[in-house]
Design a protein around this motif. Sequence first.
Motif, mmCIF file in Angstrom:
data_model
loop_
_atom_site.group_PDB
_atom_site.id
_atom_site.type_symbol
_atom_site.label_atom_id
_atom_site.label_comp_id
_atom_site.label_asym_id
_atom_site.label_seq_id
_atom_site.Cartn_x
_atom_site.Cartn_y
_atom_site.Cartn_z
ATOM 1 N N LEU A 77 0.900 -1.076 0.165
ATOM 2 C CA LEU A 77 -0.050 0.053 0.046
ATOM 3 C C LEU A 77 1.081 1.328 -0.076
ATOM 4 O O LEU A 77 1.959 1.082 0.539
ATOM 5 N N SER A 78 0.334 2.350 -0.434
ATOM 6 C CA SER A 78 1.123 3.552 -0.687
ATOM 7 C C SER A 78 1.071 4.004 0.834
ATOM 8 O O SER A 78 0.365 3.503 1.767
ATOM 9 N N PRO A 79 1.894 5.056 1.346
ATOM 10 C CA PRO A 79 2.015 5.403 2.581
ATOM 11 C C PRO A 79 0.837 6.093 3.137
ATOM 12 O O PRO A 79 0.125 6.082 4.021
ATOM 13 N N TRP A 80 0.031 6.845 2.155
ATOM 14 C CA TRP A 80 -1.310 7.406 2.440
ATOM 15 C C TRP A 80 -2.362 6.447 2.461
ATOM 16 O O TRP A 80 -3.289 6.365 3.227
ATOM 17 N N ARG A 85 -5.766 3.205 6.212
ATOM 18 C CA ARG A 85 -6.442 2.150 6.797
ATOM 19 C C ARG A 85 -6.198 2.146 8.151
ATOM 20 O O ARG A 85 -6.953 1.840 9.097
ATOM 21 N N LEU A 86 -5.010 2.937 8.927
ATOM 22 C CA LEU A 86 -4.827 2.783 10.293
ATOM 23 C C LEU A 86 -5.756 3.601 10.838
ATOM 24 O O LEU A 86 -6.429 3.388 11.862
ATOM 25 N N GLN A 87 -6.313 4.753 10.170
ATOM 26 C CA GLN A 87 -7.240 5.556 10.893
ATOM 27 C C GLN A 87 -8.455 4.917 10.705
ATOM 28 O O GLN A 87 -9.357 5.151 11.874
ATOM 29 N N ALA A 88 -8.729 4.335 9.558
ATOM 30 C CA ALA A 88 -10.298 3.483 9.607
ATOM 31 C C ALA A 88 -10.385 2.557 10.863
ATOM 32 O O ALA A 88 -11.239 2.274 11.590
ATOM 33 N N ILE A 89 -9.230 1.826 11.289
ATOM 34 C CA ILE A 89 -9.233 0.950 12.371
ATOM 35 C C ILE A 89 -9.191 1.407 13.446
ATOM 36 O O ILE A 89 -9.959 1.259 14.555
ATOM 37 N N ASP A 107 -4.631 4.099 19.191
ATOM 38 C CA ASP A 107 -3.730 4.850 18.498
ATOM 39 C C ASP A 107 -2.946 4.089 17.408
ATOM 40 O O ASP A 107 -2.277 3.280 18.011
ATOM 41 N N LEU A 108 -3.036 4.513 16.151
ATOM 42 C CA LEU A 108 -2.189 3.660 15.569
ATOM 43 C C LEU A 108 -1.137 4.800 14.542
ATOM 44 O O LEU A 108 -1.734 5.381 13.871
ATOM 45 N N ASP A 109 0.243 4.699 14.985
ATOM 46 C CA ASP A 109 0.926 5.773 14.259
ATOM 47 C C ASP A 109 1.654 4.823 13.163
ATOM 48 O O ASP A 109 2.468 3.845 13.508
ATOM 49 N N LEU A 110 2.181 5.651 12.190
ATOM 50 C CA LEU A 110 3.106 4.941 11.172
ATOM 51 C C LEU A 110 4.320 5.667 11.228
ATOM 52 O O LEU A 110 4.789 6.761 10.994
ATOM 53 N N THR A 119 7.352 15.096 4.281
ATOM 54 C CA THR A 119 6.307 15.816 5.092
ATOM 55 C C THR A 119 5.369 16.602 4.275
ATOM 56 O O THR A 119 5.446 17.159 3.136
ATOM 57 N N THR A 120 4.095 15.885 4.613
ATOM 58 C CA THR A 120 2.865 16.757 3.786
ATOM 59 C C THR A 120 2.006 17.192 4.811
ATOM 60 O O THR A 120 2.199 16.590 6.075
ATOM 61 N N ALA A 121 0.695 17.525 4.418
ATOM 62 C CA ALA A 121 -0.127 18.100 5.455
ATOM 63 C C ALA A 121 -0.838 16.832 6.258
ATOM 64 O O ALA A 121 -0.944 16.816 7.563
ATOM 65 N N GLU A 122 -0.884 15.551 5.848
ATOM 66 C CA GLU A 122 -1.428 14.377 6.333
ATOM 67 C C GLU A 122 -0.420 13.526 7.140
ATOM 68 O O GLU A 122 -0.637 12.767 7.861
ATOM 69 N N LEU A 123 0.965 13.678 6.479
ATOM 70 C CA LEU A 123 1.756 12.481 6.683
ATOM 71 C C LEU A 123 3.001 13.015 6.837
ATOM 72 O O LEU A 123 3.569 13.560 5.810
ATOM 73 N N THR A 124 3.931 12.616 8.032
ATOM 74 C CA THR A 124 5.222 12.748 8.252
ATOM 75 C C THR A 124 6.057 11.652 8.425
ATOM 76 O O THR A 124 5.745 10.862 9.069
#
Length: 224
Positions: A77-80, A85-89, A107-110, A119-124
């Motif tokens: 899966l791509s990082p996004w 998927r982590l946020q849905a769980i 809490d599930l952190d990548l 570094t993007t708005a949603e994912l670092t």
Amino acid sequence: MVECTDLSISPSDPPLVAIALGSNLGEPLRQLRSAVQELAQTPGIRVLACSPWYRTAPLGPPQPDYWNGCLIARVQLSPWALLQRLQAIEVQFGRQRQAHWGPRTLDLDLLLYGDRVMTTAELTLPHPRLAERPFVLVPLAAISPHWRHPLLGETIQTLRERVGDAGIIAVLSDDAGETTFATAADRPLPEPRESPESGGTPLGSGAVAAPNQLPRILDLSSHR
Ligand SMILES: Nc1ncnc2c1ncn2[C@@H]1O[C@H](COP(=O)(O)OP(=O)(O)OP(=O)(O)O)[C@@H](O)[C@H]1O
Ligand SMILES: Nc1nc2c(c(=O)[nH]1)N=C(CO)CN2
């Protein structure tokens, strides 16, 4: 323990990722174990190793102790997509976004996605607070001590030694029971258990296994 010094990943390999799990509301251990199952059942995610569970003092506002752990997986899966998927769980387990660093059911952190730095708005990536947190580095070092932080250039074990054991209260190995630490001096890290088949049998995507059937330490060389 199987030593692994070469963690290079060829471009054709699906990347290895490290994911942190935490919970301090509801039934934390049940939720954490179920979250591992959810991830292992997700197409495109192959869970390779899961740490013991650590009871840890809360960072942030006053709230119950946390249970924390980490897992390593190979993903297609791509990082996004993985973050989604982590946020849905998290939502599936009743997570509500409230206070900053406040209590939560899951809490599930990548933490790491191969050696990606972004570094993007949603994912670092790597997770920006990875190198500061004993409740992340202690479990991660138990299963993947040789992984090198792609920005800092240091291994997880080195970073883990630097932060020490502050806030680590107890460790629960699903097959060995709970050990409570009275003082820091009584608090050796559990010996990472080498799996029977040098790194263990990887779970296939969609396979279901209790966390205690997963290898405790990942020999990355056997999964390349
Ligand atoms: N590596 C990452 N893993 C998870 N979330 C990330 C990451 N990088 C950025 N984020 C973003 O952080 C936002 C907040 O995440 P979350 O609510 O889990 O933070 P937190 O757990 O309260 O704090 P912390 O990030 O310090 O653990 C998410 O909506 C997500 O878009
Ligand atoms: N011990 C501990 N403290 C926390 C944790 C956590 O996982 N463990 N997560 C937080 C929000 O990300 C805030 N504080």
